[in-house]
Design a protein around this motif. Structure first.
Motif, PDB file in Angstrom:
ATOM      1  N   ARG A   2      51.092  47.123 -10.974  1.00  0.00           N
ATOM      2  CA  ARG A   2      50.896  46.904  -9.537  1.00  0.00           C
ATOM      3  C   ARG A   2      49.478  47.319  -9.111  1.00  0.00           C
ATOM      4  NH1 ARG A   2      54.610  49.617  -4.834  1.00  0.00           N
ATOM      5  NH2 ARG A   2      53.773  48.389  -3.133  1.00  0.00           N
ATOM      6  N   TYR A   3      49.024  48.448  -9.660  1.00  0.00           N
ATOM      7  CA  TYR A   3      47.687  48.949  -9.343  1.00  0.00           C
ATOM      8  C   TYR A   3      46.626  47.939  -9.778  1.00  0.00           C
ATOM      9  CZ  TYR A   3      43.555  51.946  -9.453  1.00  0.00           C
ATOM     10  OH  TYR A   3      42.309  52.475  -9.272  1.00  0.00           O
ATOM     11  N   GLN A   6      46.466  45.187  -7.390  1.00  0.00           N
ATOM     12  CA  GLN A   6      45.784  45.592  -6.155  1.00  0.00           C
ATOM     13  C   GLN A   6      44.267  45.542  -6.326  1.00  0.00           C
ATOM     14  OE1 GLN A   6      47.493  49.470  -5.496  1.00  0.00           O
ATOM     15  NE2 GLN A   6      48.858  48.691  -3.903  1.00  0.00           N
ATOM     16  N   ILE A   7      43.780  45.998  -7.468  1.00  0.00           N
ATOM     17  CA  ILE A   7      42.339  45.944  -7.746  1.00  0.00           C
ATOM     18  C   ILE A   7      41.876  44.495  -7.749  1.00  0.00           C
ATOM     19  CG2 ILE A   7      40.549  46.346  -9.500  1.00  0.00           C
ATOM     20  CD1 ILE A   7      41.374  48.961  -8.371  1.00  0.00           C
ATOM     21  N   THR A  10      42.017  43.006  -4.196  1.00  0.00           N
ATOM     22  CA  THR A  10      41.026  43.621  -3.311  1.00  0.00           C
ATOM     23  C   THR A  10      39.630  43.073  -3.587  1.00  0.00           C
ATOM     24  OG1 THR A  10      42.316  45.650  -3.112  1.00  0.00           O
ATOM     25  CG2 THR A  10      39.980  45.798  -2.586  1.00  0.00           C
ATOM     26  N   HIS A  53      42.153  54.690  -1.416  1.00  0.00           N
ATOM     27  CA  HIS A  53      43.488  54.527  -1.992  1.00  0.00           C
ATOM     28  C   HIS A  53      43.402  54.069  -3.452  1.00  0.00           C
ATOM     29  CE1 HIS A  53      47.744  53.618  -2.209  1.00  0.00           C
ATOM     30  NE2 HIS A  53      47.433  52.410  -2.650  1.00  0.00           N
ATOM     31  N   LEU A  54      42.551  53.084  -3.731  1.00  0.00           N
ATOM     32  CA  LEU A  54      42.395  52.605  -5.101  1.00  0.00           C
ATOM     33  C   LEU A  54      41.701  53.642  -5.975  1.00  0.00           C
ATOM     34  CD1 LEU A  54      41.416  48.866  -4.510  1.00  0.00           C
ATOM     35  CD2 LEU A  54      43.645  49.800  -5.178  1.00  0.00           C
ATOM     36  N   GLY A  57      44.233  56.101  -6.876  1.00  0.00           N
ATOM     37  CA  GLY A  57      45.218  55.470  -7.740  1.00  0.00           C
ATOM     38  C   GLY A  57      44.819  55.471  -9.202  1.00  0.00           C
ATOM     39  N   PHE A  58      43.524  55.589  -9.461  1.00  0.00           N
ATOM     40  CA  PHE A  58      43.049  55.613 -10.844  1.00  0.00           C
ATOM     41  C   PHE A  58      43.522  56.862 -11.581  1.00  0.00           C
ATOM     42  CE2 PHE A  58      39.807  56.037 -14.211  1.00  0.00           C
ATOM     43  CZ  PHE A  58      39.982  54.809 -14.808  1.00  0.00           C
ATOM     44  N   SER A  60      46.374  57.794 -12.273  1.00  0.00           N
ATOM     45  CA  SER A  60      47.482  57.511 -13.195  1.00  0.00           C
ATOM     46  C   SER A  60      46.992  57.042 -14.564  1.00  0.00           C
ATOM     47  CB  SER A  60      48.447  56.497 -12.583  1.00  0.00           C
ATOM     48  OG  SER A  60      47.780  55.288 -12.316  1.00  0.00           O
TER      49      SER A  60
END
Length: 124
Positions: A2-3, A6-7, A10, A53-54, A57-58, A60
């Motif tokens: 999912r991440y 999103q990248i 975006t 946010h991104l 998120g990194f 993880s």
């Protein structure tokens, strides 16, 4: 997954950012030294600094003990990271200077700034 999506969405109008991100992701899985990880975190910050946010998120994808955080200092939000060898030290991203320390690191990475872990800001 999912991440990653999103990248990609975006930065759909900036394919070079997504390509650089993929390269850094590959380096993260192969990196063995703390200097390598510090450099990767710096490059990820450069790519994602406009999207907190991104950027957070990194986390993880980082090895255990490495963490990107956002700090509040003098009402200014600063991105920083910690390393497993020094869990109570945060390295400010986007700068190689710190008013708290005098000497420079030979590798030109950010100098550490001691902060209390509770100063970290969570991004929702």
């Amino acid at each position: 997954m999912r991440y990653i999506h999103q990248i990609k969405s975006t930065f759909r109008d900036q394919p070079e950012v997504y390509t650089r991100f993929e390269i850094e992701m590959a380096r993260t899985t192969r990196s063995a030294t703390s200097v390598d990880m510090a450099n990767i975190i710096q490059r990820i910050y450069t790519l994602l600094e406009s999207n907190e946010h991104l950027l957070l998120g990194f986390n993880s994808f980082l090895p255990p003990g490495y963490k990107i955080v956002v700090l509040m200092e003098d009402n200014v939000r600063l991105a920083a990271y910690s390393v497993p060898q020094e869990p109570n030290t945060r390295y400010i991203l986007g700068t190689t200077q710190s008013q708290n320390l005098e000497e420079e690191h030979e590798d030109h990475l950010p100098r550490p700034v001691l902060v209390e872990p509770e100063d970290d800001v969570e991004c929702h």
